[in-house]
Design an enzyme around this catalytic site. Structure first.
Site, PDB file in Angstrom:
ATOM      1  N   ASP A 226      -0.822  -1.631   3.145  1.00  0.00           N
ATOM      2  CA  ASP A 226      -2.001  -1.779   2.281  1.00  0.00           C
ATOM      3  C   ASP A 226      -3.273  -1.603   3.112  1.00  0.00           C
ATOM      4  O   ASP A 226      -3.292  -1.951   4.294  1.00  0.00           O
ATOM      5  CB  ASP A 226      -1.990  -3.178   1.632  1.00  0.00           C
ATOM      6  CG  ASP A 226      -2.839  -3.239   0.374  1.00  0.00           C
ATOM      7  OD1 ASP A 226      -3.407  -2.206  -0.019  1.00  0.00           O
ATOM      8  OD2 ASP A 226      -2.933  -4.325  -0.209  1.00  0.00           O
ATOM      9  N   HIS A 365       0.524   2.121  -9.503  1.00  0.00           N
ATOM     10  CA  HIS A 365      -0.661   1.303  -9.168  1.00  0.00           C
ATOM     11  C   HIS A 365      -1.781   2.122  -8.540  1.00  0.00           C
ATOM     12  O   HIS A 365      -2.947   1.985  -8.927  1.00  0.00           O
ATOM     13  CB  HIS A 365      -0.234   0.163  -8.239  1.00  0.00           C
ATOM     14  CG  HIS A 365      -1.373  -0.641  -7.714  1.00  0.00           C
ATOM     15  ND1 HIS A 365      -2.291  -1.265  -8.535  1.00  0.00           N
ATOM     16  CD2 HIS A 365      -1.777  -0.926  -6.435  1.00  0.00           C
ATOM     17  CE1 HIS A 365      -3.187  -1.893  -7.797  1.00  0.00           C
ATOM     18  NE2 HIS A 365      -2.908  -1.696  -6.521  1.00  0.00           N
TER      19      HIS A 365
END
Ligand code: N7H
Length: 499
Positions: A226, A365
């Site tokens: 991330d 996402h």
């Protein structure tokens, strides 16, 4: 001079622009944690772009000496404490702000230049209730901020039942962000701050964040890398292929491209609205869902098929490799390469990207939260969160049930909460019709889409039949609430905040 720098100077004058970044900030606090660093405490993770080089940024007219450091650091902090407080005696609190806190707040300039990096990063931001308590009655030009996050639950399509009690009212006046490479250093700085503020400040709530251990550093709790895709501020250092370049005012208030109406004296210039969300992640439940719903793909093991489903839900494999570029299996070399891992826009020669989901589903996402070629707008936020809670235990994995809370301490910076975080959550990830395909309704973002806790339908996840609809059995990411803050420029701590 770049247009953005030019406009900044035009708007605030040469003096204002350069005075804000004149003297280097103090790197030590005689009474707090002292010492300087030889190397940056930010963790270098392959595939996550490093902060822009100090020398390049120094050549711009950005007020880097005045912008709080966390806004540009991203997700590379080894340890971070979120310390939420209320203000007791405003007059005494203000005295400490100006005298003791302003000199030790960490600027962007310090974070970019490792020889100036403090042992502990300290940033501070205020909620509307906090500013009101301080007597700062200016309108900051952001209605969502004024109302506070609890008032946004309808907009965000969530219920407050699962929220931490402390986030439900207006009792949180501000948050201190403390980041370092060790918890011990953070604790020492907390002890100093508590002694300094004395009874003028009270701890309301705290959350400890930490990078995951070993090879999992830089990965969030479901296991995915991330912090790869962050916008670049026009004129601010290097960019990597595929990186979205936005006007600085999309993230920083008062800068070129900020459409908000701000106080005329410019005290908000170089600040940013900070959205904090405590997002719990049900990791064993997520892993079980992937195994139970793994698509049939010949030649792949059950675990490989489960990994494919996870990658289609996120839009990236765990290494960070985008499925748009590597649709069938993970490619760690691609995930680790900052010059390739963000260089895609969902279009491919010979494929109709308005109907083809053989690569990245519309509902993934990263496609829902940044639709790239699917839209013409450049809505963007700077993400600066960190995982919290420990690793999944053997007992949790065996029972497929979370018993110890863990998740993401989500932080995003933007110059408008309504046009930044709230827009992405409401108009994109929670909107079943978005991304607008030709002949299929994508449904919810399966990672962070919210439907007031009700059923969430999603399509595109099964590569054998991308029209097939799946009803997700539960929310794998559960909101525990949060608050909206304004992270002022450092000059405001001796100026408007204490006037
Ligand atoms: Fe997301 N995840 O693990 O699935 N996010 N996110 N996010 N997110 C991204 O590109 C995750 C959340 C954005 O430009 C990656 O850095 C999880 C919220 C945006 O391509 C991964 C949670 C919001 C991007 C995750 C969570 C966003 C992004 C890929 C909650 C805003 C950049 C790595 C627990 C409403 C997209 C990367 C782009 C990327 C995950 C929350 C937004 C792996 C687990 C609440 C804009």
């Amino acid at each position: 001079m770049r247009p953005s720098s030019f406009l900044f100077v035009l708007a605030f004058g040469l003096d204002a622009a350069f005075a804000r970044r004149a003297a280097p900030r103090a790197t030590q606090n005689p009474a707090g944690v002292t010492g300087t660093r030889k190397s940056s405490f930010l963790k270098n993770v392959a595939g996550i772009p490093p902060v822009p080089p100090a020398a390049k940024v120094a050549a711009t007219a950005f007020p880097v000496n005045d912008i709080q450091g966390d806004i540009i650091v991203g997700m590379q902090k080894p340890k971070e404490l979120f310390y939420f407080f209320s203000i007791g005696d405003a007059a005494s609190f203000k005295t400490h702000l100006a005298k003791d806190i302003a000199p030790i707040l960490t600027s962007a300039e310090q974070m970019l230049n490792t020889t100036q990096q403090p042992l502990v990063l300290l940033n501070m931001a205020f909620s509307q209730a906090g500013l009101t308590t301080l007597g700062v009655l200016d309108s900051l030009g952001d209605t969502s901020f004024t109302l506070g996050q609890i008032k946004a639950i309808q907009t965000l399509a969530e219920k407050s039942d699962g929220w931490q009690q402390e986030f439900k009212g207006t009792g949180i006046h501000g948050v201190m962000l403390l980041a370092s490479d060790t918890v011990d250093l953070i604790n020492q700085q907390v002890a100093f701050l508590e002694t300094t503020f004395g009874s003028s400040m009270r701890k309301v709530y705290a959350l400890d964040g930490a990078m995951r251990p070993g090879a999992l550093a830089g990965h969030e709790m479901f296991g995915y890398k991330d912090g790869i895709a962050q916008p670049a501020l026009d004129g601010f250092g290097d960019t990597h292929p595929g990186q979205l370049v936005v006007p600085p005012g999309m993230i920083l208030t008062g800068m070129d491209g900020d459409s908000g109406v701000r106080p005329v004296d410019g005290w908000m210039t170089g600040g940013s609205f900070l959205v904090f969300r405590q997002l719990e992640q049900l990791v064993p439940e997520f892993d079980k869902f992937l195994l139970d719903n793994a698509p049939i793909v010949e030649g792949k093991t059950l675990q490989e098929r489960a990994d494919l489903l996870g990658a289609r839900m996120v839009g990236r494999w765990k290494s960070g490799a985008p499925i748009d570029l590597s649709p069938n299996q993970d490619d760690p070399a691609l995930g680790n390469d900052v010059n390739r891992n963000n260089n895609f826009d969902f279009t491919h020669d010979g494929l109709d990207f308005k109907s083809d989901q053989s690569r990245c589903p519309f509902s993934a996402h990263i496609r829902k939260s940044r639709p790239r070629a699917d839209v013409s707008s450049n809505i963007s936020i700077m993400r600066s969160g960190i995982p919290y809670g420990g690793e999944v235990t053997a007992a949790e994995a065996a029972s497929n049930t979370t018993s110890q809370a863990r998740g993401l301490a989500f932080v995003s910076y933007q110059s408008s909460i309504a046009k930044g975080f709230e827009f992405i959550q409401k108009a994109w990830v929670n909107a079943p019709g978005f991304v607008f395909g030709k002949d299929v309704q994508p449904g919810f973002d399966p990672i962070v889409g919210q439907n007031f806790g009700g059923p969430r339908n999603v399509t595109g996840l099964d590569p054998n039949d991308t029209h097939k609809q799946l009803t997700l059995p539960l929310e794998f990411v559960v909101s525990r609430g949060g608050e909206y803050f304004f992270s002022p420029p450092i000059s405001a701590f001796t100026g408007r905040l204490v006037a």
